[in-house]
Every structure is written in C-alpha cells, then in structure tokens.
Design a protein around this motif. Structure first.
Motif, PDB file in Angstrom:
ATOM      1  N   ILE A  38       0.838  -1.207   0.000  1.00 50.69           N
ATOM      2  CA  ILE A  38       0.000   0.000   0.000  1.00 50.69           C
ATOM      3  C   ILE A  38       0.870   1.252   0.000  1.00 50.69           C
ATOM      4  CG2 ILE A  38      -1.677   1.320   1.348  1.00 50.69           C
ATOM      5  CD1 ILE A  38      -2.853  -1.378   2.267  1.00 50.69           C
ATOM      6  N   LEU A  39       1.952   1.240   0.776  1.00 54.80           N
ATOM      7  CA  LEU A  39       2.862   2.380   0.767  1.00 54.80           C
ATOM      8  C   LEU A  39       3.482   2.580  -0.605  1.00 54.80           C
ATOM      9  CD1 LEU A  39       4.682   1.878   4.190  1.00 54.80           C
ATOM     10  CD2 LEU A  39       3.286   3.858   3.555  1.00 54.80           C
ATOM     11  N   SER A  40       3.828   1.488  -1.273  1.00 52.77           N
ATOM     12  CA  SER A  40       4.453   1.605  -2.593  1.00 52.77           C
ATOM     13  C   SER A  40       3.505   2.205  -3.615  1.00 52.77           C
ATOM     14  CB  SER A  40       4.947   0.233  -3.072  1.00 52.77           C
ATOM     15  OG  SER A  40       3.866  -0.613  -3.446  1.00 52.77           O
ATOM     16  N   THR A  41       2.216   1.918  -3.488  1.00 54.58           N
ATOM     17  CA  THR A  41       1.257   2.491  -4.431  1.00 54.58           C
ATOM     18  C   THR A  41       1.138   3.999  -4.238  1.00 54.58           C
ATOM     19  OG1 THR A  41      -0.666   2.156  -2.978  1.00 54.58           O
ATOM     20  CG2 THR A  41      -0.068   0.347  -4.434  1.00 54.58           C
ATOM     21  N   SER A  54      15.020  -6.343  -1.262  1.00 49.99           N
ATOM     22  CA  SER A  54      15.337  -5.049  -1.864  1.00 49.99           C
ATOM     23  C   SER A  54      15.072  -5.051  -3.359  1.00 49.99           C
ATOM     24  CB  SER A  54      16.793  -4.674  -1.580  1.00 49.99           C
ATOM     25  OG  SER A  54      17.673  -5.665  -2.090  1.00 49.99           O
ATOM     26  N   VAL A  55      15.436  -6.115  -4.040  1.00 49.96           N
ATOM     27  CA  VAL A  55      15.241  -6.201  -5.491  1.00 49.96           C
ATOM     28  C   VAL A  55      13.760  -6.313  -5.825  1.00 49.96           C
ATOM     29  CG1 VAL A  55      15.712  -7.573  -7.571  1.00 49.96           C
ATOM     30  CG2 VAL A  55      17.512  -7.215  -5.860  1.00 49.96           C
ATOM     31  N   TYR A  56      13.054  -7.161  -5.093  1.00 51.37           N
ATOM     32  CA  TYR A  56      11.625  -7.347  -5.358  1.00 51.37           C
ATOM     33  C   TYR A  56      10.851  -6.049  -5.163  1.00 51.37           C
ATOM     34  CZ  TYR A  56       6.791  -8.803  -4.770  1.00 51.37           C
ATOM     35  OH  TYR A  56       5.421  -8.905  -4.895  1.00 51.37           O
ATOM     36  N   TRP A  57      11.068  -5.363  -4.041  1.00 52.43           N
ATOM     37  CA  TRP A  57      10.283  -4.160  -3.766  1.00 52.43           C
ATOM     38  C   TRP A  57      10.719  -2.985  -4.623  1.00 52.43           C
ATOM     39  CZ3 TRP A  57       5.741  -4.632  -2.012  1.00 52.43           C
ATOM     40  CH2 TRP A  57       5.420  -5.664  -1.127  1.00 52.43           C
ATOM     41  N   PHE A  58      11.956  -2.975  -5.068  1.00 51.63           N
ATOM     42  CA  PHE A  58      12.364  -1.963  -6.044  1.00 51.63           C
ATOM     43  C   PHE A  58      11.571  -2.147  -7.336  1.00 51.63           C
ATOM     44  CE2 PHE A  58      15.436  -0.722  -9.510  1.00 51.63           C
ATOM     45  CZ  PHE A  58      15.272   0.644  -9.352  1.00 51.63           C
ATOM     46  N   ALA A  59      11.383  -3.395  -7.737  1.00 51.64           N
ATOM     47  CA  ALA A  59      10.586  -3.666  -8.929  1.00 51.64           C
ATOM     48  C   ALA A  59       9.142  -3.216  -8.736  1.00 51.64           C
ATOM     49  CB  ALA A  59      10.644  -5.158  -9.275  1.00 51.64           C
ATOM     50  N   VAL A  60       8.576  -3.489  -7.576  1.00 50.23           N
ATOM     51  CA  VAL A  60       7.193  -3.091  -7.308  1.00 50.23           C
ATOM     52  C   VAL A  60       7.053  -1.568  -7.341  1.00 50.23           C
ATOM     53  CG1 VAL A  60       5.376  -3.039  -5.556  1.00 50.23           C
ATOM     54  CG2 VAL A  60       6.628  -5.154  -5.986  1.00 50.23           C
ATOM     55  N   VAL A  61       7.990  -0.870  -6.715  1.00 49.24           N
ATOM     56  CA  VAL A  61       7.931   0.591  -6.680  1.00 49.24           C
ATOM     57  C   VAL A  61       8.032   1.181  -8.080  1.00 49.24           C
ATOM     58  CG1 VAL A  61       9.259   2.636  -6.002  1.00 49.24           C
ATOM     59  CG2 VAL A  61       8.709   0.897  -4.308  1.00 49.24           C
ATOM     60  N   MET A  62       8.954   0.666  -8.881  1.00 52.64           N
ATOM     61  CA  MET A  62       9.115   1.216 -10.225  1.00 52.64           C
ATOM     62  C   MET A  62       7.919   0.871 -11.113  1.00 52.64           C
ATOM     63  SD  MET A  62      11.645   3.017  -9.829  1.00 52.64           S
ATOM     64  CE  MET A  62      11.333   3.722 -11.442  1.00 52.64           C
ATOM     65  N   LEU A  63       7.303  -0.281 -10.902  1.00 57.17           N
ATOM     66  CA  LEU A  63       6.069  -0.584 -11.618  1.00 57.17           C
ATOM     67  C   LEU A  63       4.943   0.339 -11.173  1.00 57.17           C
ATOM     68  CD1 LEU A  63       7.571  -3.148 -12.624  1.00 57.17           C
ATOM     69  CD2 LEU A  63       5.387  -4.342 -12.418  1.00 57.17           C
ATOM     70  N   ALA A  64       4.972   0.747  -9.904  1.00 59.68           N
ATOM     71  CA  ALA A  64       3.966   1.687  -9.421  1.00 59.68           C
ATOM     72  C   ALA A  64       4.101   3.032 -10.126  1.00 59.68           C
ATOM     73  CB  ALA A  64       4.105   1.874  -7.911  1.00 59.68           C
ATOM     74  N   VAL A  65       5.329   3.505 -10.287  1.00 60.13           N
ATOM     75  CA  VAL A  65       5.565   4.764 -10.993  1.00 60.13           C
ATOM     76  C   VAL A  65       5.173   4.638 -12.456  1.00 60.13           C
ATOM     77  CG1 VAL A  65       7.328   6.432 -11.703  1.00 60.13           C
ATOM     78  CG2 VAL A  65       7.422   5.422  -9.411  1.00 60.13           C
ATOM     79  N   PHE A  66       5.648   3.575 -13.099  1.00 62.45           N
ATOM     80  CA  PHE A  66       5.366   3.382 -14.524  1.00 62.45           C
ATOM     81  C   PHE A  66       3.882   3.126 -14.758  1.00 62.45           C
ATOM     82  CE2 PHE A  66       5.161   0.807 -18.419  1.00 62.45           C
ATOM     83  CZ  PHE A  66       5.861   1.629 -19.294  1.00 62.45           C
TER      84      PHE A  66
END
Length: 279
Positions: free
Chosen positions: A31-34, A76-88
């Motif tokens: 939820i924070l990442s979104t 770290s790698v997994y959540w970096f992917a989630v965050v960048m998918l959230a931006v994109f």
C-alpha cells in the motif's frame, strides 16, 4: 528416455520462489508503494514530462531486469521492482486520452485477459506457484496491469465521480476488507481473495497519497507530491531493510509441486499450490 530437463518447455525453467510470503508486512509495504508511486509520478510530471517518462521507463526496465536475473528472493530487489512498476503504471494509466472511465474499462479488460491466459496456460494463479520463468513473467505482467487499473479507478472515483481524495481513500479502505470478509465467512478462494485485494491496494494507497499531497483547492492537505513521495520512500526503505534482515517474508519451502509442473521443478519439490495465505 529424455531427461527431465529436456522435457521442459520454453519458459518452464525452474526457479526458486522469488515473491514474498503474504503477511501483514507485505500488505503494508504494498500500500505504501502504491502511494509512493502515485506521488512520485505526479511530482516528476510537474517538473518535466520528458524527465518523468525517462525515469519511469528506465526505472521500470532496470527493476525488472534485476528481478528476473536474480536467482532467489531478495527483498530489496523485489520491492524496487514493485515501486518502479507503481511509478510506470501511474504514467501508463494517465497516458491514453480516453478519460478515466475509458482507462478503467480498458485496463480491466487487459487484466482479465492476462489472468485468463495465465490460468489457461498454467492451471493456477497462486503466488506460491511462481517457480518457473514463464509464471514469473505472467506475475509481473499482472502486477503492472493491476497498477494501471488501480490508478485509473482511483482517478475515476476522485475526479470523474467527484468523491474527492479522502472519500475515495475511505471507500477503498472499506472495499479492501471485502475479500478478507468473503474469504472468512463465505468461502471465497484464497487466490481470488488475494488478487481482488491486490487490485484495490493501488487506488487505496494512491488516494491517500493524493489527499496528503494535492493542494487545498483540490481538496488535499497541500503537503506536496515531492514531500509525500520522500516520506513514503523513507518508510518503505525502513520496512524493506527490516524484511531483508529478518527474512520474515521469505516463502517457506513447500513439498507439493504446483499442478502441471514438469521436469526439474517437480523433481526438486518446488512450491505448490497451497494458495495465498495471510490475507
């Protein structure tokens, strides 16, 4: 007799489970990442649209490359992917000039098509069954579609339906409890409950981020998108560091392989289709 490896179809190469266990920590970071993705995309767009597109696209490609090439789950790698998918995903939903209703319908159809194809090909949508390259590709395509759909849905309720950010956030807070309630009292399947809640995390987090960051004349608190993005990033980094240190979100090995798994994945007893727990 052909070896088990030679029987693997393209994309069937077995991999370790590279997605986290579904716990309260997972839902909190998700939820924070979104919210962070929404605020970051809006902040970059306000600075420069070309910069926003470059950061979104390059970050998206880099994050997925790192995730797909890793050999095991790394928080770290997994959540970096989630965050960048959230931006994109925010940029993707804001891109087509078809309005919020059109975008919501379009990305709902895209998500339905991806899930249908994934289930038709693999026989399961369980997050615990993602133990081949092909399933991993299906998973990340689904995640991207949920981000785009959730962004469009949040904009639809806040702007087109004139509910505003706070009312939308409170509404989605109630909606996200529905899958858990249906699972507990009406026997909704674990996988269906997981993906239903997963879609709602996007408009939930984004609505709260917009309420905090958008100016007062737009019914926000006026903190600014940049400030909200920075605050969310700090909290996410702290939680991901905790997850990486404790490994509390690492999936436990499962003895039963997922239905339809062949070759080496079956021989190694990779993760099964026990469903999605912890909703």
């Amino acid at each position: 007799m052909r070896s088990s490896v030679s029987r693997l179809l393209p994309g069937d190469e077995p991999v370790a489970a590279k997605v986290p266990e579904i716990t309260g920590l997972f839902w909190t970071i998700k939820i924070l990442s979104t919210g962070m993705g929404e605020a970051t995309a809006d902040f970059l767009a306000s600075v420069n649209l070309v910069l926003a597109a470059a950061v979104g696209l390059c970050g998206f490609a880099t994050a997925l490359w790192l995730q797909l090439r890793s050999r095991r789950y790394q928080a770290s790698v997994y959540w970096f992917a989630v965050v960048m998918l959230a931006v994109f995903g925010t940029m993707a939903a804001d891109g087509p000039p078809i309005g919020h209703v059109g975008s919501t319908v379009f990305y709902a159809l895209v998500l339905a098509a991806v899930l249908w194809r994934w289930h038709r090909t693999e026989g399961t949508l369980s997050i615990h069954s993602i133990v081949t390259r092909r399933r991993e590709h299906y998973y990340w395509t689904t995640v991207l579609a949920t981000f785009a759909l959730g962004t469009a849905l949040g904009d639809l309720t806040a702007d087109t339906l004139h509910l505003g950010y706070l009312a939308s956030a409170l509404m989605f807070t109630a909606i996200i409890a529905v899958p858990a309630f249906a699972r507990r009292w009406y026997g909704l399947g674990e996988v269906a409950a997981f993906w239903a809640a997963y879609v709602v995390t996007r408009p939930l987090g984004a609505s709260f981020a917009d309420w905090l960051g958008k100016p007062v004349h737009r019914h926000g608190l006026g903190l600014g998108d940049g400030v909200v993005s920075a605050l969310a990033t700090v909290v996410i980094v702290g939680l991901v560091a905790y997850a990486a240190r404790t490994r509390a979100d690492v999936q436990a090995p499962r003895l039963d392989p997922p239905a339809g798994t062949t070759g080496m994945a079956r021989a190694t007893g990779a993760a099964g289709t026990a469903g999605v727990a912890g909703l």
